[in-house]
Write a protein that holds these residues in place. Structure first.
Motif, short mmCIF file in Angstrom:
data_model
loop_
_atom_site.label_atom_id
_atom_site.label_comp_id
_atom_site.label_asym_id
_atom_site.label_seq_id
_atom_site.Cartn_x
_atom_site.Cartn_y
_atom_site.Cartn_z
N LEU A 17 0.87 -1.17 0.00
CA LEU A 17 0.00 0.00 0.00
C LEU A 17 0.91 1.22 0.00
O LEU A 17 1.76 1.35 0.89
N SER A 18 0.78 2.09 -1.00
CA SER A 18 1.72 3.19 -1.11
C SER A 18 1.03 4.49 -1.49
O SER A 18 0.38 4.59 -2.52
N PRO A 19 1.17 5.53 -0.65
CA PRO A 19 0.71 6.87 -1.03
C PRO A 19 1.70 7.46 -2.04
O PRO A 19 2.89 7.15 -2.01
N PHE A 20 1.19 8.31 -2.95
CA PHE A 20 2.08 8.91 -3.95
C PHE A 20 1.63 10.33 -4.27
O PHE A 20 0.51 10.74 -3.98
N PHE A 21 2.56 11.08 -4.88
CA PHE A 21 2.32 12.45 -5.32
C PHE A 21 2.98 12.61 -6.68
O PHE A 21 4.14 12.22 -6.86
#
Length: 77
Positions: A17-21
């Motif tokens: 699970l990875s948040p990204f921008f």
């Protein structure tokens, strides 16, 4: 010409699970000094089996603020 920047936080697991921008710009190379504000977005993704299947839910920040869902199928050979 275009450029794209992606920052992502993730753990090395079989399911991540990875948040990204994301930031990006598209235009003529002669206008790099006057490119203005780049497009941007942020979201969260789930990667299964080291990227064989990836699901992303993202929200645009600029210029349009809309939700998007992306699914990627890929493999490393």
């Amino acid at each position: 010409a275009y450029w794209l920047l992606r920052a992502e936080l993730a753990q090395p697991l079989s399911i991540r699970l990875s948040p990204f921008f994301d930031l990006g710009w598209v235009g003529d190379r002669s206008n790099l000094g006057d490119m203005g504000r780049p497009m941007g977005g942020a979201g969260i993704g789930i990667s299964v089996l080291d990227g064989v299947l990836r699901l992303d839910v993202a929200r645009g920040i600029y210029p349009s603020e809309q939700w998007r869902f992306h699914m990627y199928l890929g493999g490393r050979y």
